[in-house]
Design an enzyme around this catalytic site. Structure first.
Site, mmCIF file in Angstrom:
data_model
loop_
_atom_site.group_PDB
_atom_site.id
_atom_site.type_symbol
_atom_site.label_atom_id
_atom_site.label_comp_id
_atom_site.label_asym_id
_atom_site.label_seq_id
_atom_site.Cartn_x
_atom_site.Cartn_y
_atom_site.Cartn_z
ATOM 1 N N SER A 264 0.846 -1.193 0.000
ATOM 2 C CA SER A 264 0.000 0.000 0.000
ATOM 3 C C SER A 264 0.881 1.241 0.000
ATOM 4 O O SER A 264 2.039 1.202 0.424
ATOM 5 C CB SER A 264 -0.900 0.017 1.239
ATOM 6 O OG SER A 264 -0.195 0.516 2.368
ATOM 7 N N ASP A 265 0.336 2.353 -0.451
ATOM 8 C CA ASP A 265 0.996 3.635 -0.208
ATOM 9 C C ASP A 265 0.764 4.000 1.255
ATOM 10 O O ASP A 265 -0.003 3.352 1.974
ATOM 11 C CB ASP A 265 0.448 4.711 -1.151
ATOM 12 C CG ASP A 265 1.481 5.800 -1.436
ATOM 13 O OD1 ASP A 265 2.366 6.018 -0.590
ATOM 14 O OD2 ASP A 265 1.397 6.431 -2.494
ATOM 15 N N TRP A 266 1.438 5.038 1.718
ATOM 16 C CA TRP A 266 1.425 5.425 3.131
ATOM 17 C C TRP A 266 -0.016 5.636 3.622
ATOM 18 O O TRP A 266 -0.715 6.526 3.159
ATOM 19 C CB TRP A 266 2.237 6.700 3.320
ATOM 20 C CG TRP A 266 2.378 7.171 4.739
ATOM 21 C CD1 TRP A 266 1.396 7.650 5.551
ATOM 22 C CD2 TRP A 266 3.576 7.219 5.514
ATOM 23 N NE1 TRP A 266 1.890 7.993 6.772
ATOM 24 C CE2 TRP A 266 3.235 7.746 6.786
ATOM 25 C CE3 TRP A 266 4.908 6.885 5.270
ATOM 26 C CZ2 TRP A 266 4.176 7.946 7.803
ATOM 27 C CZ3 TRP A 266 5.849 7.084 6.275
ATOM 28 C CH2 TRP A 266 5.478 7.601 7.517
ATOM 29 N N GLY A 267 -0.444 4.790 4.545
ATOM 30 C CA GLY A 267 -1.744 4.956 5.183
ATOM 31 C C GLY A 267 -2.936 4.639 4.312
ATOM 32 O O GLY A 267 -4.080 4.890 4.719
ATOM 33 N N ALA A 268 -2.713 4.076 3.119
ATOM 34 C CA ALA A 268 -3.811 3.945 2.154
ATOM 35 C C ALA A 268 -4.878 2.941 2.577
ATOM 36 O O ALA A 268 -6.037 3.074 2.180
ATOM 37 C CB ALA A 268 -3.254 3.570 0.779
#
Length: 716
Positions: A264-268
């Site tokens: 995932s991207d950051w916090g996605a």
């Protein structure tokens, strides 16, 4: 380790250990200073057991620190499984190259591969294993700040450069070559289609547009062997990518055959709640793991809820096992089980980082990436002319761009520094010249210097924070004060060359009367040297735009490969009831593929070996290119095709191939392209990819606007 041993290792892990393998934590959690991680631990609700078994780590820097973290991690890990150290190495580690959008302007796969190879080498000796690059999101709207991270608006060019980056990062064998790093293709998918150019915004595309324009770049990176894929923040057909089972299970895994790691991207994952498709972290975890997201970056949905979801029968443990196995396979591919410290080496780090050789290559690639947009017989400058270099970019070392994580501005070469190596007839301002609010003293000094010289180089543009992530702009003109200074200097001395540092194509209204314009982008550590050598003619500019420049921001999104309309502007431009603006043309100020040179390239004698071709017998299209100028130069010969009649409306032109050719003064070369039936295939109504017999226009030229054309026919 072999596959069987990896499966056995998964079987030895407890459910908590398996779930924690799916978590990525930032460097702060592995600090040897307790006070640095106490706050972050509290914010995420972490305990030391989770930290000790989290599978991957983000943002560690330096060989000594990387080895310390790996040693502590493995000491605390029951099964002695190493962590993977990942980071954003976007266009250089410590030696910073031009931003990716600028790299796209080089149209040079070899240069791009070399950039990635050097970036990987510097990162690897510093202890890193994975880079979150290449970003291959197709971009059409310069208001979006992250256009700086893409290589442009064309799927073919993006695809070729994506593959080149992956080859450069990964080399032939990651397990044996510890001077390479694993590549992560991002952001899957269509992040570059953000509505209104606003970062993190929704994306609304037809599946055909997604498949034809946006997916090819990702596919090319994967076909080149990229080991990871990162999810995008946006929705795809209304479903956030990070929870989009169709996108990752059906398209990425089944259609593309990708068997690597999805991160995932950051916090996605947690953001699925804000998107409105999950009511809480538990449902967000369920959606993401079902979609096939293997690693959760910097939120706690997986550790807090996956075991509960298994117990409730909402997911099966096999979903966890397959994700863990993919992560362990990546660790194995990197050779971490045999050598957890891999390339980390303090002595090599001191020798390799920012070496003279790396700086020289960075300068050469920066030169290839800069684009001469305008030249009314003012460039190149010569050493006998007295030249003033003024403006906010003159002595600035803010030329690295927003994603130069380890780059240091104090190590960058400014334009003035570069110019001093080429000419002694320089006048340089002493007052600091701010990008947004220059003092009256600074403005007056610049004007005074302009009146004392033959020519003026006025260095304008953006600062690094004005483009990049979370840096969308509705007004992409130069700051107002810069335009005011330009007007005043032109009154004093009309012989002005403007250089532009930026992370995006700009609306250049207000500086059109400059006699020369050089788009320098954010050119990296050696940017000032590269730019100076172009201005003084030591390097003949060869960059060609990979993203169109609008005449005004009101035209965006603007791109060359638009679909035709029922009332095309070209059919009757003087009429009102055609697809056009009342107050500006339909066309880009500087179109895709455009760029000037100090050479004068002439295209003539376009030919084909036949008027027709078939699937079995492709067509040869040739053209003669001559350098009528006084200096040798490199031309990028571009080959476009238009399908005149298709099952669905087709673009007015599509790039199908290109060749770079070096021509001495007076030299002529014949350039040949092969047009095959396969190159004419496209996505039909049933989403099958195929071609149709019929007429096609073939076009060759130096940019997407100025083309020589012929019509040919594909037969059954």
């Amino acid at each position: 380790m072999n596959k069987k041993q990896l499966i056995q290792l998964v079987e030895e892990m407890t459910i908590d250990e398996k779930i924690n393998q799916l978590l990525q934590l930032a460097a702060a959690f592995y600090s040897d200073k307790a006070e640095e991680k106490t706050g972050p631990m509290s914010d995420l609700g972490l305990n030391q057991d989770i930290i000790d078994t989290a599978g991957t780590t983000l943002g560690i820097s330096g060989a000594k620190e990387a080895k310390r973290v790996q040693t502590e991690y493995m000491k605390n890990n029951r099964l002695n499984i190493p962590t993977i150290l990942m980071a954003d190495i976007i266009h250089g580690f410590r030696t910073i190259f031009p931003i990716p959008l600028a790299l796209g302007n080089s149209w040079d796969e070899g240069a791009i591969e070399k950039m990635a190879e050097i970036s990987a080498k510097e990162a690897a000796v510093s202890g890193l294993h994975v880079t979150f690059s290449p970003m291959v999101d197709l971009v059409r709207d310069p208001r979006w700040g992250r256009v700086m991270e893409s290589t442009g608006e064309d799927p073919l060019l993006n695809s070729r450069l994506a593959a080149a980056m992956v080859r450069g990062y990964q080399g032939e064998n990651l397990k044996e070559d510890h001077m390479r790093v694993a590549a992560c293709v991002k952001h899957f998918a269509a992040y570059g289609g953000a509505l209104a150019g606003r970062d993190y915004n929704s994306v609304d595309l037809s599946e055909r547009q997604l498949r034809e324009m946006y997916l090819p770049g990702y596919k090319a990176g994967l076909d080149a062997g990229a080991k990871l894929v990162m999810t995008s923040f946006n929705t795809v057909d209304g479903v956030p990518a990070t929870g989009n089972e169709w996108l990752f299970r059906d398209v990425l895994r089944e259609e593309f055959g990708f068997d690597g790691v999805v991160i995932s991207d950051w916090g996605a994952i947690k953001e699925l709640i804000a998107h409105g498709v999950a009511e809480d972290e538990k449902q967000a975890a369920e959606l993401a793991i079902k979609a096939g997201v293997d690693i959760e970056m910097m939120t706690m949905c997986y550790p807090n809820h996956l075991k509960e979801l298994i117990d409730e029968g909402r997911i099966t443990e096999s979903l966890i096992d397959e994700a863990v196995l993919r992560i362990l396979e990546l660790k194995n591919d990197l050779g971490l089980f045999e050598n957890p410290y891999r390339g980390a080496d303090e002595q090599l780090e001191a020798e390799v980082i920012l070496s003279d050789d790396h700086r020289q290559i960075a300068k050469e690639i920066a030169q290839k990436s800069m684009v001469l947009l305008k030249n009314d017989s003012i460039l190149p400058l010569n050493a006998q002319e007295k030249v003033a270099i003024v403006g906010p970019g003159a002595q600035s070392t803010d030329i690295l761009g927003a994603w130069s994580w380890q780059g240091k501005k104090e190590e960058a070469i400014s334009l003035v520094e570069g110019a001093h190596l080429l000419s002694e007839n320089l006048l340089v301002a002493t007052e600091k010249f701010d990008y947004f609010d220059p003092s009256e003293v600074a403005i007056n000094e610049a004007i005074e210097l302009a009146g004392q010289v033959d020519k003026v180089v006025l260095a304008l543009g953006e600062t690094d924070w004005m483009s990049g992530e979370a840096a969308s702009r509705s007004d992409i003109r130069l700051p107002e004060k810069q335009l005011t200074v330009f007007a005043k200097i032109m009154e004093k001395n009309p012989n002005v060359v403007v250089t532009v540092y930026s992370g995006r194509p700009l609306d250049l209204q207000g500086i059109e009367s400059a006699k020369g314009i050089v788009q320098a982008w954010f050119p990296g550590t050696e940017g000032g040297s590269a730019l100076a050598e172009i201005l003084w003619g030591r390097y003949n500019p060869s960059g060609r735009l990979s993203m169109s420049f609008p005449e005004t921001v009101g035209q965006v999104p603007i791109f060359y490969n638009v679909d035709n309309t029922g009332r095309p502007y070209e059919s009757a431009p003087e009429e009102k009831y055609v697809s056009k603006y009342l107050d500006v043309s339909n066309y880009a100020k500087y179109p895709f593929g455009f760029g000037l040179s100090y050479s004068d390239f002439e295209y003539q004698d376009m030919r084909t070996n036949s008027d027709t071709f078939t699937k079995e017998e492709p067509l040869e299209v040739s053209i003669t290119v001559k350098n009528n100028g006084q200096v040798a130069g490199e031309e990028t010969v571009q080959f476009y095709v238009r399908d005149l009649v298709g099952e669905v409306s087709r673009p007015v032109k599509e790039l199908k191939d290109f060749q770079k050719v070096w021509l001495e003064p007076g030299e002529t070369q014949t350039i040949r392209f092969i047009l095959s039936e396969e190159m004419l295939r496209y996505v039909h109504k049933d989403y099958k990819v195929k071609s149709e017999p019929g007429q096609f226009v073939v076009m060759i030229g130096g940019n997407s606007r100025d083309l020589t054309t012929m019509t040919v026919r594909l037969n059954d």
